[in-house]
Enzyme design. Structure first.
Site, short mmCIF file in Angstrom:
data_model
loop_
_atom_site.label_atom_id
_atom_site.label_comp_id
_atom_site.label_asym_id
_atom_site.label_seq_id
_atom_site.Cartn_x
_atom_site.Cartn_y
_atom_site.Cartn_z
N ASN A 11 81.54 44.78 57.20
CA ASN A 11 82.09 46.09 57.56
C ASN A 11 83.55 45.86 57.97
O ASN A 11 83.81 45.36 59.06
CB ASN A 11 81.26 46.67 58.72
CG ASN A 11 81.87 47.93 59.30
OD1 ASN A 11 82.80 48.51 58.74
ND2 ASN A 11 81.32 48.37 60.43
N LYS A 13 85.71 47.99 58.68
CA LYS A 13 86.23 49.00 59.63
C LYS A 13 87.62 49.46 59.18
O LYS A 13 87.87 49.53 57.98
CB LYS A 13 86.21 48.43 61.06
CG LYS A 13 84.84 47.84 61.41
CD LYS A 13 84.67 47.52 62.86
CE LYS A 13 83.27 46.97 63.09
NZ LYS A 13 82.98 46.69 64.49
N HIS A 97 77.11 54.18 62.65
CA HIS A 97 77.68 53.05 63.38
C HIS A 97 78.06 53.51 64.80
O HIS A 97 78.50 54.64 64.99
CB HIS A 97 78.91 52.51 62.65
CG HIS A 97 79.38 51.21 63.20
ND1 HIS A 97 80.13 51.14 64.35
CD2 HIS A 97 79.18 49.94 62.79
CE1 HIS A 97 80.36 49.86 64.62
NE2 HIS A 97 79.80 49.11 63.69
N GLU A 99 80.52 52.99 66.53
CA GLU A 99 81.90 53.48 66.66
C GLU A 99 82.03 54.92 66.19
O GLU A 99 82.83 55.69 66.71
CB GLU A 99 82.85 52.54 65.90
CG GLU A 99 83.01 51.22 66.67
CD GLU A 99 83.31 50.01 65.81
OE1 GLU A 99 83.72 50.17 64.65
OE2 GLU A 99 83.12 48.89 66.31
N GLU A 167 72.33 46.92 66.05
CA GLU A 167 73.60 46.47 66.59
C GLU A 167 73.71 46.86 68.07
O GLU A 167 74.06 48.01 68.39
CB GLU A 167 74.76 47.11 65.83
CG GLU A 167 74.78 46.78 64.35
CD GLU A 167 76.19 46.87 63.77
OE1 GLU A 167 76.69 45.84 63.29
OE2 GLU A 167 76.79 47.95 63.84
N GLY A 173 82.01 43.20 68.55
CA GLY A 173 83.41 42.85 68.78
C GLY A 173 83.68 42.17 70.11
O GLY A 173 84.84 42.03 70.51
N SER A 214 78.95 40.53 66.67
CA SER A 214 79.49 39.19 66.90
C SER A 214 78.78 38.09 66.12
O SER A 214 78.60 36.98 66.62
CB SER A 214 79.51 38.87 68.41
OG SER A 214 80.39 39.76 69.09
P1 PGA Z 1 81.53 42.53 64.89
O1 PGA Z 1 81.14 44.01 64.40
O2 PGA Z 1 80.92 41.57 63.91
O3 PGA Z 1 83.03 42.50 64.85
O4 PGA Z 1 80.98 42.36 66.27
C1 PGA Z 1 79.87 44.28 63.88
C2 PGA Z 1 79.77 45.73 63.46
O5 PGA Z 1 80.29 46.59 64.17
O6 PGA Z 1 79.18 46.03 62.42
#
Ligand code: PGA
Length: 252
Positions: A11, A13, A97, A99, A167, A173, A214
């Site tokens: 992803n 983003k 997601h 976010e 997640e 992140g 992560s």
């Molecule tokens: P990350 O994000 O690997 O940077 O923690 C995962 C995600 O949001 O899909």
């Protein structure tokens, strides 16, 4: 009955410009000599889906979107329909997601409509769920997952058209990850709850449940080895070919 290979999906983003296609070239090069036992997908920003499709050609790397509107078309400035992603050669779309849920106030109901739109367009819906740190500390993780599954999955989900991404919001992140026991507990619970949504335990056993948050080259093998983990949704570490290949290598 067909079983689906694990999926490692990146992803991107809100990252990447045309120059970033060099990372895709590098990834294809790395994958050319090996045959990992997983599917590989990149979900770039909408602006890169078309150029990336050209870069990928008939490579084994699939493409997906990061979000879609629930309608086919109309007066929705800035939005993208699931059909538009399919039109460019996308095979899947991420919906729900954390976010999107946080930045854009998306509720389970909105996520459900978006997942239904993905199915309507012939896309696989990658439906994201996960608890916040406060919910985990309060011992509410499994209850939150149950609520999100009940609310975010539309009618007609099956193992071919739906993938779940677990997640934990606090792991995204941050460099933090749940313990393998915590991942196993969450994934087993999701698998159990899916039965009611996909028409029984047999079908639920075939649904891919990705872990996300992560995932890095140095923890991928351990996380991917947890029972009921069928791949990864990778944010930051999917941007560089070296890192993403390092994660895919968990399946070599
Ligand atoms: P990350 O994000 O690997 O940077 O923690 C995962 C995600 O949001 O899909």
């Amino acid at each position: 009955m067909h079983t689906f290979p694990p999926l490692v999906a990146g992803n991107w983003k809100m990252n990447g410009t045309l120059a970033s296609l060099a990372e895709v070239d590098a990834l294809m090069e790395k994958l050319s000599g090996v045959d990992p036992a997983c599917d590989v997908m990149i979900c770039p920003p909408f602006t890169l889906i078309h150029p990336m499709a050209r870069t990928l050609g008939d490579s084994r790397i699939a493409l997906g979107g990061q979000d879609c509107h629930w309608e086919v078309s109309g007066a929705h400035t800035g939005d993208i329909a699931a059909e538009m992603i399919a039109d460019l050669g996308g095979a899947a779309v991420i919906v729900g997601h954390s976010e999107r849920r946080t930045d854009h106030g998306e509720t389970d109901e909105i996520v459900r409509k978006k997942a239904a739109a993905a199915h309507r367009a012939g896309l696989v819906a990658i439906i994201c769920i996960g608890e916040t740190i406060d919910e985990r500390k309060a011992g509410r993780t499994l209850e939150v997952l149950s609520t999100q599954i009940a609310g975010s999955l539309p009618e007609g989900c099956d193992a071919a058209n739906t993938i779940i991404a677990y997640e934990p919001v606090w792991a995204i992140g941050t460099g933090l990850t749940p313990t393998t026991d915590e991942v196993a507990e969450a994934h087993a619970h999701i698998r159990k709850e899916l039965a009611a949504k996909v028409g029984g335990e047999d079908e639920a056993s075939r649904v891919r449940i990705l872990y996300g948050g992560s995932v890095k080259p140095n923890n991928a093998k351990e996380l991917m080895g947890v029972e009921n983990v069928n791949g990864a949704l990778v944010g930051g570490a999917s941007l560089k070919a070296d890192d993403f290949f390092g994660i895919i290598s968990a399946y070599l």
